[in-house]
Design a protein around this motif. Structure first.
Motif, short mmCIF file in Angstrom:
data_model
loop_
_atom_site.label_atom_id
_atom_site.label_comp_id
_atom_site.label_asym_id
_atom_site.label_seq_id
_atom_site.Cartn_x
_atom_site.Cartn_y
_atom_site.Cartn_z
N ASP A 168 -1.19 -9.47 -5.90
CA ASP A 168 -2.15 -8.38 -5.96
C ASP A 168 -1.63 -7.28 -6.75
O ASP A 168 -2.29 -6.32 -6.82
CB ASP A 168 -2.87 -8.13 -4.68
CG ASP A 168 -3.83 -9.07 -4.11
OD1 ASP A 168 -4.60 -9.80 -4.83
OD2 ASP A 168 -3.44 -9.30 -2.83
N SER A 207 0.83 -1.15 -0.07
CA SER A 207 -0.19 -0.13 0.05
C SER A 207 0.92 1.33 0.01
O SER A 207 0.62 2.11 -0.68
CB SER A 207 -0.96 -0.01 1.08
OG SER A 207 -1.95 -1.11 1.13
N LYS A 257 1.21 -0.26 -8.60
CA LYS A 257 -0.51 -0.14 -8.60
C LYS A 257 -0.96 -1.63 -8.14
O LYS A 257 -0.60 -2.47 -8.91
CB LYS A 257 -1.16 0.30 -9.61
CG LYS A 257 -2.49 0.72 -9.59
CD LYS A 257 -2.96 1.36 -10.80
CE LYS A 257 -4.27 1.80 -10.69
NZ LYS A 257 -4.95 2.83 -11.68
N GLU A 308 2.39 1.65 -3.28
CA GLU A 308 1.34 2.06 -4.22
C GLU A 308 1.20 3.82 -4.10
O GLU A 308 1.08 4.65 -4.94
CB GLU A 308 0.15 1.35 -4.03
CG GLU A 308 -1.09 2.13 -5.11
CD GLU A 308 -2.44 1.10 -4.76
OE1 GLU A 308 -2.92 0.77 -5.85
OE2 GLU A 308 -3.05 1.21 -3.98
N LYS A 340 -4.38 -4.23 -7.52
CA LYS A 340 -5.66 -4.47 -8.21
C LYS A 340 -6.79 -3.57 -7.75
O LYS A 340 -6.73 -3.52 -6.46
CB LYS A 340 -5.94 -5.92 -8.30
CG LYS A 340 -4.93 -6.93 -9.03
CD LYS A 340 -5.24 -8.26 -8.63
CE LYS A 340 -4.40 -9.22 -9.50
NZ LYS A 340 -4.45 -10.77 -9.07
N GLU A 341 -7.91 -3.51 -8.62
CA GLU A 341 -8.90 -2.58 -8.07
C GLU A 341 -9.67 -3.52 -7.04
O GLU A 341 -9.84 -4.78 -7.42
CB GLU A 341 -9.79 -2.24 -9.22
CG GLU A 341 -9.13 -1.18 -10.29
CD GLU A 341 -9.04 0.22 -9.57
OE1 GLU A 341 -10.20 0.35 -8.54
OE2 GLU A 341 -8.45 1.02 -9.94
N GLY A 342 -10.29 -2.92 -5.98
CA GLY A 342 -11.01 -3.74 -5.11
C GLY A 342 -10.33 -4.45 -4.12
O GLY A 342 -10.94 -4.98 -3.04
N LYS A 366 -6.49 -3.86 0.98
CA LYS A 366 -5.18 -3.41 0.71
C LYS A 366 -4.38 -3.53 1.92
O LYS A 366 -3.06 -4.12 2.20
CB LYS A 366 -4.64 -1.69 0.78
CG LYS A 366 -5.38 -1.37 -0.71
CD LYS A 366 -5.10 -0.01 -1.07
CE LYS A 366 -5.59 0.46 -2.29
NZ LYS A 366 -5.42 1.68 -2.69
#
Length: 278
Positions: free
Chosen positions: A173, A150, A159, A153, A161-163, A166
């Motif tokens: 991921d 996190s 970055k 990122e 993955k969406e959703g 974290k």
């Protein structure tokens, strides 16, 4: 003579019985087992903070014994086995993961401080300088992986993955990794400072407590530092379920969140450790 000895014995038993009743009671007495707690803690900064809190607890009639631990496993085992009354070394996601994995019946009795995690490098001066295919070394504690990823990122290195949750993210991921960084996650947290001092990897993620224990300066040495704002990784006092209502545990949390201890944390660690209370 026999009658006289019997009277003496009976009187002695009465005195012993009254004395025993006087040391327990409602917890407002001056002594007794109920007025002492044993708290397991990592050496730095947890045990140091507890040492600062000892006199404040003594003013409340509570004696605290501090039992130091060098790793992240045994403090919870000792708590589960009843060897200690509480521990102070772990953040919330790690506590929750350990409870799930080991069926520990623990509770978070209160948050105390935050240790912003840092990125250390003996080869590069910024995250932007990390090379193509560079190696990032992090703790083998899975509970820290989401925190580290996190942070990376947030700094624009990768970055996720969406959703994805974290706090539970893993290397699998990662959705975007522009520099094709290699993530090495097989080093014990306590050995990360040694890896940094041995010039291993291109970047090493080190928890502030281990950095402090290795005489690093978590406020100055890292090339990047995790944000403390809205940080879910608060270090807490953990205890067995039900014991959070004990007078001694409540007093411990209250003292650790007092103005005196908050100021100590700010002055002693100069941003490397931040009080959770505001």
């Amino acid at each position: 003579m026999k009658k006289w000895l019997t009277t003496i014995a009976a009187s002695s038993a009465l005195v012993v019985g009254l004395t025993a009743c006087g040391t327990g009671g409602d917890g407002n007495g001056a002594s007794g087992e109920d007025k002492k707690i044993i708290v397991g803690a990592s050496n730095v900064p947890h045990a140091e903070i507890l040492e600062e809190a000892q006199p404040l607890l003594e003013e409340k009639g509570i004696e605290m014994e501090i039992k130091p631990f060098q790793d992240y496993i045994f403090p919870n085992k000792a708590l589960a086995d009843g060897e200690i009354d509480a521990n102070y070394f772990q953040h919330v996601p790690y506590l929750e993961a350990q409870m799930k994995e080991n069926n520990y019946d623990f509770v978070n009795a209160g948050g105390i401080h935050i240790e912003p995690i840092g990125v250390y490098s003996s080869k590069h001066k910024s995250l932007e300088d990390l090379p193509e295919g560079g190696t990032v070394i992090m703790s083998n504690s899975v509970a820290d992986h989401g925190r580290i990823l996190s942070m990376l990122e947030e700094k624009g290195v990768i970055k996720l993955k969406e959703g994805v949750d974290k706090t539970k993210a893993t290397v699998d991921d990662i959705a975007e990794n522009p520099k094709n960084l290699n993530f090495k996650a097989d080093v014990e947290a306590g050995l990360l400072p040694q890896a940094y001092q041995n010039n291993e990897g291109d970047a090493i993620l080190i928890n502030a407590n281990y950095a402090l224990d290795a005489d690093l300066d978590p406020a100055k040495d890292p090339i990047a530092v995790e944000s403390a704002e809205d940080n879910p990784y608060v270090n807490v006092i953990a205890t067995r379920k039900g014991d959070e209502e004990r007078e001694e545990i409540k007093a411990l949390v209250e003292v650790l969140n007092s103005k005196e201890i908050q100021e100590f944390i700010k002055e002693e660690y100069k941003g490397a450790v931040l009080p959770a209370s505001k």
